[in-house]
Design a protein around this motif. Structure first.
Motif, PDB file in Angstrom:
ATOM      1  N   ALA A  13       0.842  -1.198   0.000  1.00  0.00           N
ATOM      2  CA  ALA A  13       0.000   0.000   0.000  1.00  0.00           C
ATOM      3  C   ALA A  13       0.873   1.243   0.000  1.00  0.00           C
ATOM      4  CB  ALA A  13      -0.899  -0.015   1.234  1.00  0.00           C
ATOM      5  N   ASP A 139      -0.382   7.965  -5.870  1.00  0.00           N
ATOM      6  CA  ASP A 139      -1.075   8.006  -4.584  1.00  0.00           C
ATOM      7  C   ASP A 139      -1.347   6.591  -4.086  1.00  0.00           C
ATOM      8  OD1 ASP A 139      -3.351   7.057  -5.908  1.00  0.00           O
ATOM      9  OD2 ASP A 139      -4.487   8.896  -5.644  1.00  0.00           O
ATOM     10  N   GLU A 140      -1.766   6.491  -2.844  1.00  0.00           N
ATOM     11  CA  GLU A 140      -1.953   5.196  -2.189  1.00  0.00           C
ATOM     12  C   GLU A 140      -2.922   4.286  -2.929  1.00  0.00           C
ATOM     13  OE1 GLU A 140      -3.336   3.418   2.148  1.00  0.00           O
ATOM     14  OE2 GLU A 140      -3.164   5.574   1.863  1.00  0.00           O
ATOM     15  N   ALA A 141      -4.031   4.816  -3.332  1.00  0.00           N
ATOM     16  CA  ALA A 141      -5.073   3.992  -3.951  1.00  0.00           C
ATOM     17  C   ALA A 141      -4.630   3.354  -5.263  1.00  0.00           C
ATOM     18  CB  ALA A 141      -6.324   4.829  -4.176  1.00  0.00           C
ATOM     19  N   HIS A 142      -3.825   4.049  -6.033  1.00  0.00           N
ATOM     20  CA  HIS A 142      -3.476   3.545  -7.364  1.00  0.00           C
ATOM     21  C   HIS A 142      -2.164   2.780  -7.403  1.00  0.00           C
ATOM     22  CE1 HIS A 142      -6.566   6.540  -7.954  1.00  0.00           C
ATOM     23  NE2 HIS A 142      -6.979   5.686  -8.847  1.00  0.00           N
ATOM     24  N   LYS A 144      -1.493   0.352  -5.572  1.00  0.00           N
ATOM     25  CA  LYS A 144      -1.800  -1.048  -5.295  1.00  0.00           C
ATOM     26  C   LYS A 144      -1.963  -1.833  -6.595  1.00  0.00           C
ATOM     27  CE  LYS A 144      -4.056   0.111  -0.982  1.00  0.00           C
ATOM     28  NZ  LYS A 144      -5.309   0.215  -0.261  1.00  0.00           N
TER      29      LYS A 144
END
Length: 167
Positions: A13, A139-142, A144
């Motif tokens: 993450a 960013d964190e969401a992408h 992953k």
């Protein structure tokens, strides 16, 4: 630099976007993303970055390409500020650290750095062994999505030859 192959599977993450970015809009398509271009690189590097700019994918990790402000062939963004690219940066000091982690995606080596929360968080990927240094902030969401670097790596492999950047 330690190296490993990145496969289409989740990576650790990631937190937020790098502190170098001043964002003009938060949602994809709302407004251009403020991305400060790197200092003017040598002409041969700028030419490679222009070629890369023309080959960058329209979508990365399912996100549409956003406009950047100021307009520059040295910058690109997808999904507003979710994924941001800067081409023609000076050699990062982290490249000299043999303990740094790295990944290989479609023939392109990337230095992998997790940014501390105090610097805005997120991950930064920087190409190595290419004639121009290219950094991608995620960013964190992408981050992953391990496939996130696939399209970018393909464009880099087509436009920025292997070698050691002098800049």
């Amino acid at each position: 630099m330690k190296s490993r192959r990145l496969r289409p599977a989740p990576v650790p993450a990631l937190t937020a976007l790098a502190a170098l970015l001043a964002v003009a809009g938060c949602a994809p398509g709302d407004a251009d993303v403020r991305v400060e271009p790197p200092p003017a690189p040598p002409a041969e590097v700028a030419k490679l970055c222009a070629a890369l700019h023309g080959e960058l994918p329209d979508r990365v990790a399912g996100l549409a390409r956003s406009g950047t402000e100021p307009r520059s062939e040295l910058t690109a963004a997808w999904g507003g500020p979710a994924i941001v690219l800067r081409c023609g940066i000076p050699k990062p000091a982290a490249m000299a650290d043999p303990k740094q982690e790295g990944v290989h995606v479609n023939g392109v080596a990337w230095l992998l750095e997790e940014l501390p929360d105090s610097a805005g968080g997120g991950f930064r990927f920087t190409t190595g062994m290419r004639l121009a240094y290219i950094q991608v902030y995620v960013d964190e969401a992408h981050a992953k999505d391990a496939g996130m670097l696939v399209g970018l790596s393909d464009a880099v492999a087509r436009t920025v030859p292997e070698g050691v950047a002098a800049y």
